[in-house]
Write an enzyme that holds these catalytic residues in place. Structure first.
Site, mmCIF file in Angstrom:
data_model
loop_
_atom_site.group_PDB
_atom_site.id
_atom_site.type_symbol
_atom_site.label_atom_id
_atom_site.label_comp_id
_atom_site.label_asym_id
_atom_site.label_seq_id
_atom_site.Cartn_x
_atom_site.Cartn_y
_atom_site.Cartn_z
ATOM 1 N N HIS A 17 0.836 -1.206 0.000
ATOM 2 C CA HIS A 17 0.000 0.000 0.000
ATOM 3 C C HIS A 17 0.876 1.263 0.000
ATOM 4 O O HIS A 17 0.604 2.207 -0.729
ATOM 5 C CB HIS A 17 -0.896 0.044 1.250
ATOM 6 N N LYS A 41 -15.856 -8.032 5.191
ATOM 7 C CA LYS A 41 -14.585 -8.757 5.223
ATOM 8 C C LYS A 41 -14.147 -9.097 6.642
ATOM 9 O O LYS A 41 -13.030 -9.579 6.838
ATOM 10 C CB LYS A 41 -13.508 -7.929 4.535
ATOM 11 N N ARG A 90 -1.838 -6.015 -8.373
ATOM 12 C CA ARG A 90 -0.747 -6.969 -8.112
ATOM 13 C C ARG A 90 -0.687 -7.974 -9.257
ATOM 14 O O ARG A 90 -1.077 -7.663 -10.371
ATOM 15 C CB ARG A 90 -0.962 -7.665 -6.771
ATOM 16 N N SER A 128 -2.694 -7.968 2.746
ATOM 17 C CA SER A 128 -2.943 -7.856 4.187
ATOM 18 C C SER A 128 -3.330 -9.225 4.748
ATOM 19 O O SER A 128 -2.942 -9.594 5.862
ATOM 20 C CB SER A 128 -4.071 -6.860 4.463
HETATM 21 P P1 ADP Z 1 -9.797 -3.733 -0.718
HETATM 22 O O1 ADP Z 1 -10.658 -4.365 0.327
HETATM 23 O O2 ADP Z 1 -10.319 -2.441 -1.263
HETATM 24 O O3 ADP Z 1 -9.305 -4.648 -1.790
HETATM 25 P P2 ADP Z 1 -7.082 -3.588 0.263
HETATM 26 O O4 ADP Z 1 -6.599 -2.874 1.455
HETATM 27 O O5 ADP Z 1 -6.872 -5.054 0.216
HETATM 28 O O6 ADP Z 1 -8.579 -3.217 0.164
HETATM 29 O O7 ADP Z 1 -6.476 -2.934 -1.022
HETATM 30 C C1 ADP Z 1 -6.646 -1.589 -1.344
HETATM 31 C C2 ADP Z 1 -6.016 -1.343 -2.704
HETATM 32 O O8 ADP Z 1 -4.617 -1.543 -2.600
HETATM 33 C C3 ADP Z 1 -6.493 -2.309 -3.789
HETATM 34 O O9 ADP Z 1 -6.511 -1.630 -5.019
HETATM 35 C C4 ADP Z 1 -5.429 -3.381 -3.796
HETATM 36 O O10 ADP Z 1 -5.337 -4.008 -5.043
HETATM 37 C C5 ADP Z 1 -4.199 -2.544 -3.502
HETATM 38 N N1 ADP Z 1 -3.129 -3.326 -2.885
HETATM 39 C C6 ADP Z 1 -3.179 -4.091 -1.793
HETATM 40 N N2 ADP Z 1 -1.979 -4.683 -1.559
HETATM 41 C C7 ADP Z 1 -1.165 -4.282 -2.560
HETATM 42 C C8 ADP Z 1 0.176 -4.561 -2.927
HETATM 43 N N3 ADP Z 1 0.932 -5.410 -2.247
HETATM 44 N N4 ADP Z 1 0.672 -3.970 -4.011
HETATM 45 C C9 ADP Z 1 -0.111 -3.131 -4.740
HETATM 46 N N5 ADP Z 1 -1.385 -2.840 -4.487
HETATM 47 C C10 ADP Z 1 -1.919 -3.407 -3.404
#
Ligand code: ADP
Length: 161
Positions: A17, A41, A90, A128
């Site tokens: 992030h 979630k 990703r 996460s």
């Molecule tokens: P959501 O529930 O909206 O998917 P996340 O916190 O999992 O929430 O992800 C928020 C955004 O950050 C999403 O667009 C996700 O693809 C991106 N994201 C999460 N982890 C990574 C990572 N390791 N590299 C790049 N983008 C990421």
């Protein structure tokens, strides 16, 4: 002033992030990191905890603001008069869901554009969810999250046992 919203659950934030935040910040004057409660979630951290951790991790970054929001990210964007949504992409696994969501959001509001950014390859497989699993199994995850986040994860997961 160019502005964008980066919405997500951030449960908890990872270096993936933060990598996206750093890249997006180069494109706009103000990046609003918008934390969704995401009760579906079953998040480990409360939305306030997630906001607070993101604020701590981005404290030194100019042009980044962390807020919580409810409802659709496009609705939040419209309310704030921001027309750019940032999402991270990703490995291929993200593609279908993100594609669906971007097109659905476009149906809701044609004026809001979603822009996808790729993280450094070292974070391309990082999520996460993976971090929570690894910490619950006793792994050291300091290569993937700031050390204060690792500490909070341990406290939270130990408290649940
Ligand atoms: P959501 O529930 O909206 O998917 P996340 O916190 O999992 O929430 O992800 C928020 C955004 O950050 C999403 O667009 C996700 O693809 C991106 N994201 C999460 N982890 C990574 C990572 N390791 N590299 C790049 N983008 C990421």
């Amino acid at each position: 002033m160019k502005q964008a919203i980066y919405p997500g659950s951030f449960d908890p934030l990872t270096y993936g992030h933060l990598d996206i935040i750093r890249r997006a910040r180069r494109l706009v004057d103000l990046l609003v990191v918008a934390v969704a409660p995401n009760v579906d979630k079953k998040p480990l951290f409360t939305v306030q905890e997630r906001v607070e951790m993101l604020r701590q991790a981005t404290r030194h970054m100019r042009g980044v603001r962390v807020e919580q929001f409810g409802g659709l990210s496009v609705a939040f964007a419209r309310k704030r008069k921001i027309h750019l949504l940032i999402r991270g992409l990703r490995a291929v696994s993200d593609f279908e869901y993100e594609f669906q969501m971007a097109l659905t959001n476009r149906r809701f509001d044609e004026t809001v554009e979603t822009v996808f950014m790729m993280p450094s390859e070292s974070y391309s497989f990082l999520s996460s969810k993976l971090i929570k699993e690894a910490v619950s199994l006793g792994a050291d995850v300091k290569a993937f999250v700031p050390s204060f986040v690792q500490r909070r994860l341990r406290e939270k997961l130990d408290g649940r046992r």
